[in-house]
Scaffold this motif. Structure first.
Motif, mmCIF file in Angstrom:
data_model
loop_
_atom_site.group_PDB
_atom_site.id
_atom_site.type_symbol
_atom_site.label_atom_id
_atom_site.label_comp_id
_atom_site.label_asym_id
_atom_site.label_seq_id
_atom_site.Cartn_x
_atom_site.Cartn_y
_atom_site.Cartn_z
ATOM 1 N N LEU A 6 0.823 -1.203 0.000
ATOM 2 C CA LEU A 6 0.000 0.000 0.000
ATOM 3 C C LEU A 6 0.860 1.257 0.000
ATOM 4 N N HIS A 7 0.513 2.192 -0.868
ATOM 5 C CA HIS A 7 1.145 3.504 -0.844
ATOM 6 C C HIS A 7 0.874 4.121 0.527
ATOM 7 N N SER A 8 1.799 4.906 1.027
ATOM 8 C CA SER A 8 1.616 5.503 2.357
ATOM 9 C C SER A 8 0.372 6.377 2.425
ATOM 10 N N LEU A 9 0.008 7.032 1.325
ATOM 11 C CA LEU A 9 -1.215 7.840 1.322
ATOM 12 C C LEU A 9 -2.466 6.963 1.335
ATOM 13 N N ALA A 10 -2.396 5.785 0.731
ATOM 14 C CA ALA A 10 -3.521 4.846 0.814
ATOM 15 C C ALA A 10 -3.704 4.377 2.254
ATOM 16 N N GLN A 11 -2.597 4.109 2.933
ATOM 17 C CA GLN A 11 -2.681 3.723 4.347
ATOM 18 C C GLN A 11 -3.295 4.854 5.167
ATOM 19 N N SER A 83 -4.556 3.810 -3.911
ATOM 20 C CA SER A 83 -5.513 4.614 -3.167
ATOM 21 C C SER A 83 -6.673 3.766 -2.657
ATOM 22 N N VAL A 84 -7.194 4.177 -1.503
ATOM 23 C CA VAL A 84 -8.462 3.674 -0.968
ATOM 24 C C VAL A 84 -9.329 4.925 -0.893
ATOM 25 N N TYR A 85 -10.197 5.087 -1.872
ATOM 26 C CA TYR A 85 -10.762 6.382 -2.209
ATOM 27 C C TYR A 85 -12.264 6.458 -2.030
ATOM 28 N N HIS A 86 -12.727 7.530 -1.401
ATOM 29 C CA HIS A 86 -14.165 7.774 -1.229
ATOM 30 C C HIS A 86 -14.745 8.206 -2.567
ATOM 31 N N SER A 87 -15.878 7.654 -2.917
ATOM 32 C CA SER A 87 -16.443 7.882 -4.246
ATOM 33 C C SER A 87 -16.942 9.310 -4.482
ATOM 34 N N SER A 88 -17.131 10.094 -3.430
ATOM 35 C CA SER A 88 -17.613 11.458 -3.643
ATOM 36 C C SER A 88 -16.476 12.461 -3.851
ATOM 37 N N ARG A 89 -15.249 12.018 -3.705
ATOM 38 C CA ARG A 89 -14.107 12.906 -3.920
ATOM 39 C C ARG A 89 -13.803 13.036 -5.403
ATOM 40 N N GLU A 90 -12.966 13.997 -5.743
ATOM 41 C CA GLU A 90 -12.565 14.176 -7.130
ATOM 42 C C GLU A 90 -12.015 12.847 -7.644
ATOM 43 N N PRO A 91 -12.610 12.283 -8.677
ATOM 44 C CA PRO A 91 -12.360 10.881 -9.017
ATOM 45 C C PRO A 91 -10.918 10.488 -9.299
ATOM 46 N N ASP A 92 -10.144 11.345 -9.911
ATOM 47 C CA ASP A 92 -8.801 10.927 -10.301
ATOM 48 C C ASP A 92 -7.691 11.716 -9.607
ATOM 49 N N ALA A 93 -7.967 12.301 -8.466
ATOM 50 C CA ALA A 93 -6.964 13.104 -7.763
ATOM 51 C C ALA A 93 -5.765 12.263 -7.321
ATOM 52 N N TRP A 94 -5.942 10.975 -7.167
ATOM 53 C CA TRP A 94 -4.874 10.078 -6.711
ATOM 54 C C TRP A 94 -3.951 9.624 -7.839
ATOM 55 N N THR A 95 -4.314 9.871 -9.097
ATOM 56 C CA THR A 95 -3.609 9.255 -10.225
ATOM 57 C C THR A 95 -2.177 9.739 -10.420
ATOM 58 N N ASP A 96 -1.779 10.801 -9.726
ATOM 59 C CA ASP A 96 -0.385 11.240 -9.851
ATOM 60 C C ASP A 96 0.540 10.509 -8.877
ATOM 61 N N ARG A 97 -0.004 9.626 -8.098
ATOM 62 C CA ARG A 97 0.827 8.857 -7.149
ATOM 63 C C ARG A 97 1.698 7.867 -7.906
ATOM 64 N N THR A 98 2.902 7.741 -7.417
ATOM 65 C CA THR A 98 3.830 6.780 -8.002
ATOM 66 C C THR A 98 4.278 5.820 -6.907
ATOM 67 N N PRO A 99 4.684 4.626 -7.281
ATOM 68 C CA PRO A 99 5.160 3.682 -6.271
ATOM 69 C C PRO A 99 6.326 4.270 -5.469
ATOM 70 N N GLU A 100 6.318 3.988 -4.202
ATOM 71 C CA GLU A 100 7.400 4.429 -3.340
ATOM 72 C C GLU A 100 8.552 3.435 -3.443
ATOM 73 N N THR A 101 9.656 3.716 -2.848
ATOM 74 C CA THR A 101 10.840 2.876 -2.933
ATOM 75 C C THR A 101 10.502 1.406 -2.699
ATOM 76 N N GLY A 102 10.826 0.587 -3.665
ATOM 77 C CA GLY A 102 10.605 -0.848 -3.544
ATOM 78 C C GLY A 102 9.219 -1.330 -3.924
ATOM 79 N N ASP A 103 8.282 -0.402 -4.210
ATOM 80 C CA ASP A 103 6.914 -0.813 -4.500
ATOM 81 C C ASP A 103 6.679 -1.242 -5.934
ATOM 82 N N SER A 104 7.592 -0.932 -6.839
ATOM 83 C CA SER A 104 7.326 -1.219 -8.246
ATOM 84 C C SER A 104 8.154 -2.365 -8.809
#
Length: 105
Positions: A6-11, A83-104
């Motif tokens: 999980l990305h740290s922001l998803a956590q 992302s673990v995203y609430h459906s009422s938020r801006e739908p693609d605001a998370w799409t600029d996230r990239t894997p953190e060190t070791g995640d990819s």
């Protein structure tokens, strides 16, 4: 089975939602956490089961009780939860996230 990373922001999204729901009703946040854990377990067991979203991501709905979706990308050895995203938020605001060190890898 492919383990989830999980990305740290998803956590952080999960932690915030648990606190919000527990403030609304004692134990409700814990129920949300259980549903998220169950959804992630389904993703780990069957990463291709959720429908494609875009740009290689997939979207798994957490459950019928909570308006959240898990957006993830499948790698050879694991799945990366962006992302673990609430459906009422801006739908693609998370799409600029990239894997953190070791995640990819």
């Amino acid at each position: 089975m492919k383990p989830a990373r999980l990305h740290s922001l998803a956590q952080a999204e999960i932690v915030r939602a648990v606190a919000f729901y527990n403030d609304a009703r004692a134990g409700l946040g814990d129920e949300f956490a259980d549903e998220v854990a169950a959804a992630i377990a389904r993703i780990e067991r069957h990463p291709k089961a959720a429908p494609p979203y875009r740009n290689g991501y997939r979207k798994c709905v957490v459950g019928k009780r909570f308006p959240y979706a898990i957006f993830y990308y499948e790698y050879d050895a694991h799945v990366w939860v962006a992302s673990v995203y609430h459906s009422s938020r801006e739908p693609d605001a998370w799409t600029d996230r990239t894997p953190e060190t070791g995640d990819s890898n």
